[in-house]
Write an enzyme that holds these catalytic residues in place. Structure first.
Site, PDB file in Angstrom:
ATOM      1  N   LYS A  44       0.795  -1.218   0.000  1.00 56.91           N
ATOM      2  CA  LYS A  44       0.000   0.000   0.000  1.00 56.91           C
ATOM      3  C   LYS A  44       0.837   1.281   0.000  1.00 56.91           C
ATOM      4  O   LYS A  44       0.299   2.367  -0.186  1.00 56.91           O
ATOM      5  CB  LYS A  44      -0.984  -0.020   1.166  1.00 56.91           C
ATOM      6  CG  LYS A  44      -1.935  -1.190   1.144  1.00 56.91           C
ATOM      7  CD  LYS A  44      -2.814  -1.310  -0.089  1.00 56.91           C
ATOM      8  CE  LYS A  44      -3.744  -0.169  -0.305  1.00 56.91           C
ATOM      9  NZ  LYS A  44      -4.932  -0.526  -1.125  1.00 56.91           N
TER      10      LYS A  44
HETATM   11  N1  PMP Z   1      -3.378  -7.423   1.624  1.00 56.77           N
HETATM   12  C1  PMP Z   1      -3.204  -6.550   2.621  1.00 56.77           C
HETATM   13  C2  PMP Z   1      -2.448  -6.988   3.828  1.00 56.77           C
HETATM   14  C3  PMP Z   1      -3.733  -5.256   2.528  1.00 56.77           C
HETATM   15  O1  PMP Z   1      -3.560  -4.381   3.536  1.00 56.77           O
HETATM   16  C4  PMP Z   1      -4.448  -4.893   1.370  1.00 56.77           C
HETATM   17  C5  PMP Z   1      -5.019  -3.513   1.237  1.00 56.77           C
HETATM   18  N2  PMP Z   1      -6.176  -3.278   1.954  1.00 56.77           N
HETATM   19  C6  PMP Z   1      -4.620  -5.843   0.361  1.00 56.77           C
HETATM   20  C7  PMP Z   1      -4.054  -7.101   0.517  1.00 56.77           C
HETATM   21  C8  PMP Z   1      -5.466  -5.591  -0.865  1.00 56.77           C
HETATM   22  O2  PMP Z   1      -4.932  -4.686  -1.750  1.00 56.77           O
HETATM   23  P1  PMP Z   1      -5.874  -3.745  -2.614  1.00 56.77           P
HETATM   24  O3  PMP Z   1      -6.394  -2.689  -1.693  1.00 56.77           O
HETATM   25  O4  PMP Z   1      -4.962  -3.192  -3.641  1.00 56.77           O
HETATM   26  O5  PMP Z   1      -6.987  -4.541  -3.174  1.00 56.77           O
END
Ligand code: PMP
Length: 328
Positions: A44
């Protein structure tokens, strides 16, 4: 001088791709993108940097302004880091089920954290997004990062994560699998990879308790069960998720993903966060579907250090009837 960088921000992205060889990956060649190498320890950071840069360019975020976001923690950590380096106040709204480790990290970085209930849905005034939106309306000079709808989130992955995967595999990739929180990763990476080669299969790996698996498979937002994973899964289709070019989905139970996380520690020395287990479980399933020898790539979003109090807490796992590492 070599290997010297102008600031921590230039360490965001360009993460390594590693082949997993010492766990049972079924029939596929499995490559994982190590997003814990970002300075905030998760994928992120890419989103945070893109959202802030874009907001500065568009004039929505002014010098000394306040960044507001609804987050499961990792975007908050990215925003807090970028905020420190660029001189912004960072105010985050977090559901109270998120791990203590992420919250402690955020507070240590000087971010202001507001906790809200995890057990309320999108129409409730205490839902984390609704509180963030309210704060945005109330605080002068504030900017709402809005990672679930902000196209800069998708762009981060379309311009960095996707091209890195394509280059690191020399374009020899048959499938890409990952879970969705905001949909930024799967949205941006799928757009880039499908543009390069429309035959690459893109699959969503969805934790139990999320409605996205049923939405992809049957067109209906319906969920069952639950999961201890954080940052992934959703009860609704957000703008960013809607952009993803998805061929199919897998629903992954914690009983399937946790043993993978524990095997990765024992056999690969990789200690990963909860969403990584869901991603690898999905990648193994796609490998079985596509047949022997296919190359599958997935994302390791963060490391276990953000979840120690859950992943290595025998009592917590036993109470939920979940597997725990046999060395605990
Ligand atoms: N895995 C973790 C540990 C996350 O913090 C996030 C983000 N919320 C994601 C996966 C998913 O990523 P995205 O927000 O790009 O869908």
């Amino acid at each position: 001088m070599s290997n010297v960088f102008p600031s921590l921000l230039s360490l965001i992205g360009e993460t390594p791709l590693v082949e997993i060889k010492n766990i049972d990956t079924g029939l596929c060649k499995l490559f994982v993108k190590m997003e814990s190498h970002n300075p905030g320890g998760s994928i992120k950071d890419r989103t945070a940097l893109y959202i802030i840069n874009q907001a500065e360019r568009s004039g929505l975020l002014k010098p000394g302004g306040t960044i507001i976001e609804a987050t499961a923690g990792n975007t908050g950590i990215g925003l807090a880091l970028v905020g420190i380096l660029k001189g912004y106040r960072v105010l985050l709204v977090i559901p109270d089920k998120m791990s203590l480790e992420k919250v402690t990290h955020l507070k240590a970085l000087g971010a202001e954290v507001i906790f809200t209930r995890s057990d309320v849905g999108k129409d409730h005034s205490e839902y984390y997004h609704n509180i963030a939106e309210k704060l945005f309306k109330e605080i002068p000079g504030s900017f709402y990062a809005d990672q679930f709808n902000n196209p800069a989130n998708i762009m981060a992955h379309e311009e960095t994560t996707g091209p890195e995967i394509w280059q690191q595999t020399d374009g020899k990739i048959d499938g890409f699998v990952c879970a969705s929180g905001t949909g930024g990763t799967i949205g941006g990476v799928s757009s880039y990879l499908k543009e390069k080669n429309n035959n690459i299969k893109i699959y969503l790996s969805d934790p139990r308790g999320s409605a996205l698996y049923n939405y992809i498979q049957n067109g209906e937002l319906k969920s069952e069960g639950g999961s201890i994973t954080e940052g992934i899964g959703s009860s609704r289709v957000t703008k960013n998720f809607a952009t993803a070019k998805i061929d199919g989905a897998f629903s992954i139970d914690d009983k399937e993903s946790l043993p993978i996380i524990f095997d990765l520690i024992k056999n690969e020395g990789l200690s990963l966060g909860t969403s990584s287990g869901v991603n690898i479980a999905g990648a193994i399933r796609l490998g079985k579907e596509l047949g022997p020898g296919k190359t599958i790539v997935t994302i390791l979003c963060d490391k276990s250090d953000k979840y120690n109090s859950k992943l290595f807490n025998k009592k917590f796992l036993q109470e939920k009837d979940l597997p725990y590492p046999n060395w605990l």
